[in-house]
Scaffold this motif. Structure first.
Motif: not given
Lengths: 424, 444
Positions: A71, A179-181, A183
């Protein structure tokens, strides 16, 4: 889907559309003789067609499938996106490649894929496309395989055996952005894949250069590995981006880093910028990348701590020269190569020509212009055989005004070429 | 058809070479004038290949230019050709470059059509080189397709390749090549799918793919349309991302009743055309607020959130953990039902992020007016609308998401996910779901 078998054409439309966000399409840097079947690769890439976006079509660039477990917010194929899905079989990809190749539409295949089942299962199918082409059809054209993040070492090694180039995308310049976009992805994992590939490439090279190389030695990704960085999806500065690129060049001996401006995709995450960054930014990054690799510049010189982003209105070399005027003028007729390379308006090829030509004569402005220098910029920074009236500007405040920034809007159209060749 | 093993251009070059040799012998070796001297001492061997290439330059001066260079070489040696500032050297390089480019473009733009002739498979291409380069560019194809039977037709001469041998015949005079090859359609499909309409750079394309060659390339007929469509595509994409419910929210909207009153007029996205609106419902002073994805079939019919199968499951579980439904305010990220018609059935369809973004102002208004202690997001769409970011549910459920306001945000499964869960996972999902509800209740 839903029981109706999708036609090849329909799959092709979906899976080519899904692959277009990958910038790389190079087919150069590998040599393969015809093996009795179809095709060869001669080192120089061939762009078989150009689309109205100014980019070339060299390879059949498709995904094996756009079904994906992950995702990653910036990706149009992420699991939470509601795009139409499709999936090729191994035979379908092989047949498409051969049919296109024998009509001289393409130089070869660039195969990537969404992750379906598991990373290894996906990678295995991709490797099997390459193996079928090479073993069964003795295909000598170019093959570029994308290494699936998290695929096993064995499969990465197998990919290198059949492909001319293997690449793993680093995607975002900072690991905290990932990490944010995205994962599911991490720099550590991608870089592990890169190091596996580097190991294979180095071994094959050592074998080829050894005193008595085996006649039956196998090549391993002879066109090396590359990666892609997305620009403008996060706040990361050009200094970050270039810094990451240079560290990748150094550590893994990458052939190319592709910078691709974030393209707003349908159904995007709300945390992503709604608009694409200016194309000019992509262009400036390619220029800076080139300056670092072929002109002896350091990233810190081009994207400074106080100005971490490249100037969009002027090329990075000109910006640097304006900041470092004390080093100019440079005498064209005596300066060493590394100083000539730093003059705005002179490319590597022009510099080579200058070095050759000045053995015959003392060079004038006119000579330079005939040899391909862009005097519009260079004339303020150089000494030539005759008096150069423009030199008076070097120490004056008027120079910036003389070198008026190019209107950004217009030059947007010229960026396409540079993005492909990266040349300044 | 008359076939020759040697190309027209090669014959012409050989004639020139021999003429040069004769000339040289007359000048230098008058006493041996009957003998032919090969001018290898005039034209160095390593330049002969280049000289042949330059003799393929389509220009009347090509022979006189070669003569001039040879004359200079005989006088001063060939070193002047290495001087990048010498005029003849520049001309030499430029002509050579033009030939190389022409050859390269032929390698790129030759398009074979597959057909059968007398039961045999044959690939035929029609190409329009700018210079007389047929003999030069076919070499790549000989190396690349040694097992195929192919022909390349040009207006200068035609090359035939079969069984590893190439032969030449006279010029092709046609203005088109009428051969049907259905793979061209697949190629066109690929061509129009691979390009990115968000970036249009027609100049760059024309520079690299001159219109001169378009006539012989199957994909070129698509170009005008693609350019036209591209403007539209960007426009609709921009329009889509601009859609928003904001203009439909009254300026002074200070109560939940006002929202419910104004919602039916909303045309913030295209969903309003297909169904009625389902506003949020419940205690407007609630300390706990549930956000779902969108109303379902039954919710839409009765205009009330969470009354379908998933809603019933939620109510049941909520009461099991000791909660009271009437203390809650329940709403959805989307106020309209997005569905797909399958026969008479209206099947739930996942909303796109443009629709979530468009409807978001309503939810934000509700959150602002109620200002609950805890917002429980049921599923990722709810979390997307509440926090503006996508949070994979598997990984983040049961955790507190970062919040910009006063309320704390908790993420859990959408009850529909429990209904659809595979049997072996069902118990685990139900347990987690219950725990999350308990957690929300205890904090609120």
């Amino acid at each position: 889907m839903y029981g109706i078998k999708m036609q090849i054409a329909e799959k092709l439309a979906i899976l080519a559309d899904a692959a277009k966000y990958d910038a790389s399409c190079a087919s150069s840097g590998s040599k393969r003789k015809n093996m009795g079947g179809m095709g060869n690769t001669e080192g120089m890439g061939i762009c078989h067609s150009y689309t109205p976006d100014g980019r070339c079509i060299s390879l059949l660039k498709i995904l094996l499938t756009n079904h994906c477990l992950y995702d990653c917010t910036y990706c149009v194929n992420r699991v939470s996106s509601d795009v139409k899905r499709a999936q090729f079989t191994v035979e379908e990809v092989v047949n498409l490649t051969l049919q296109f190749y024998q009509r001289n539409y393409i130089e070869g295949l660039f195969l990537s894929s969404g992750v379906m089942g598991s990373a290894d299962a996906t990678m295995e199918r991709m490797v099997s496309v390459a193996r079928t082409l090479r073993e069964k059809h003795l295909f000598g054209g170019y093959i570029h395989l994308k290494a699936v993040a998290g695929a096993s070492k064995e499969l990465c090694r197998a990919a290198g055996l059949w492909a001319d180039r293997v690449s793993a995308n680093i995607e975002l310049p900072r690991s905290e952005d990932l990490v944010k976009l995205a994962p599911a992805k991490s720099h550590a994992e991608t870089e592990l894949t890169m190091s596996i590939l580097k190991e294979g490439i180095d071994e094959a090279k050592a074998e080829a250069q050894s005193k008595n190389p085996s006649k039956f030695r196998k090549s391993f990704a002879p066109a090396g590995q590359s990666t892609q960085l997305i620009v403008g999806a996060t706040e990361a500065s050009d200094r970050h981006i270039l810094g990451k690129a240079v560290s990748l060049y150094d550590t893994y001996r990458l052939r190319r880093v592709y910078y691709t401006a974030y393209s707003p995709i349908p159904h995007a995450d709300l945390s992503l910028p709604p608009e694409r960054p200016p194309l000019m930014r992509e262009h400036r990054l390619y220029q800076a990348d080139w300056l670092v690799r072929y002109y002896g510049f350091q990233v810190q010189e081009l994207a400074t701590e106080t100005n971490p982003n490249l100037d969009l209105s002027r090329d990075p070399k000109l910006c640097w020269a304006l900041q470092n005027r004390a080093l100019f003028p440079v005498d064209i007729n005596v300066a060493p190569r590394e100083n000539l390379l730093r003059i705005p308006g002179l490319g590597v090829r022009t510099v080579e020509r200058i070095l050759k030509a000045r053995r015959f004569r003392k060079l004038t402005m006119q000579d330079l212009s005939r040899m391909g220098a862009s005097l519009k910029k260079a004339k303020y920074f150089i000494q030539v055989r005759e008096d150069n009236p423009f030199l008076k500007y070097v120490d004056s405040f008027g120079l910036e005004a003389q070198l008026k920034p190019e209107p950004v809007q217009l030059s947007l159209f010229e960026t396409g070429l540079s993005a492909q060749t990266g040349e300044v | 058809m008359e076939l020759s093993t040697i190309s027209k251009t090669r014959t012409a070059f050989n004639d020139w070479l021999n003429k040069e040799a004769a000339l040289q012998s007359n000048l230098l070796f008058e006493s041996f004038s009957s003998e032919k001297v090969i001018p290898k001492d005039v034209l160095p061997r390593k330049l002969k290949g280049d000289a042949y290439a330059i003799s393929c330059y389509r220009d009347e001066t090509r022979w006189s230019f070669l003569d001039r260079v040879c004359e200079r070489i005989s006088k001063e040696g060939s070193r002047f050709l290495e001087d990048p500032a010498d005029r003849d050297a520049i001309e030499w390089t430029n002509r050579l470059k033009a030939i190389r480019r022409d050859v390269h473009k032929a390698h790129a733009f030759v398009r074979f059509k597959k057909t059968t002739e007398e039961g045999k498979e044959i690939f035929i291409a029609w190409h329009r080189p700018q210079h007389l380069t047929t003999d030069l560019f076919i070499r790549l194809f000989c190396r690349r397709f040694p097992t195929m039977h192919w022909m390349i037709l040009t207006a200068d001469e035609c090359a035939h390749f079969e069984n590893g041998k190439v032969q030449f015949s006279k010029a092709y005079e046609g203005q088109s090549l009428e051969i049907e090859d259905h793979w061209e359609e697949n190629w066109r499909t690929y061509y129009s799918s691979i390009y990115n309409p968000a970036r249009l750079m027609v100049q760059a394309m024309k520079k690299e793919m001159p219109q001169w060659h378009w006539q012989t390339m199957p994909e070129s007929s698509l170009i005008p349309n693609l350019i036209r469509q591209s403007q539209n595509k960007i426009h609709t994409m921009a329009q889509k991302s601009q859609r928003s419910a904001s203009p439909y929210i009254p300026t002074f909207c200070q109560s939940i009743e006002k929202i419910q009153e104004s919602l039916p007029q909303c045309e913030g996205c295209s969903l309003h055309a297909h169904c009625r609106v389902t506003p949020g419902k419940g205690n407007s002073k609630a300390s706990l607020l549930f956000v779902g994805e969108q109303p379902g079939d039954e919710e839409e019919k009765r205009g009330e959130p969470f009354i379908g199968p998933a809603g019933q499951l939620l109510r049941k579980t909520w009461e099991e953990v000791g909660g009271n439904w009437n203390d809650l305010y329940v709403t959805n990220a989307l106020k309209h039902f997005k569905y797909e018609l399958r026969g008479k059935m209206r099947l739930h369809k996942r909303p796109g992020s443009d629709e979530v973004a468009a409807c978001r102002p309503w939810l934000q208004k509700e959150l602002e007016l109620i200002s609950p202690k805890v917002i429980l997001c049921l599923g990722s769409t709810a979390a997307l609308s509440v926090s503006g970011r996508l949070w994979p549910v598997e990984r983040y459920r049961g955790t507190w998401l970062p919040s910009a306001g006063q309320s704390r945000i908790l993420l859990t499964y959408h009850p529909a996910a429990l209904l659809r869960a595979p049997d072996q996972k069902k118990q685990e999902y139900e347990r987690d779901f219950k725990n999350d509800l308990k957690l929300a209740l205890s904090v609120a």
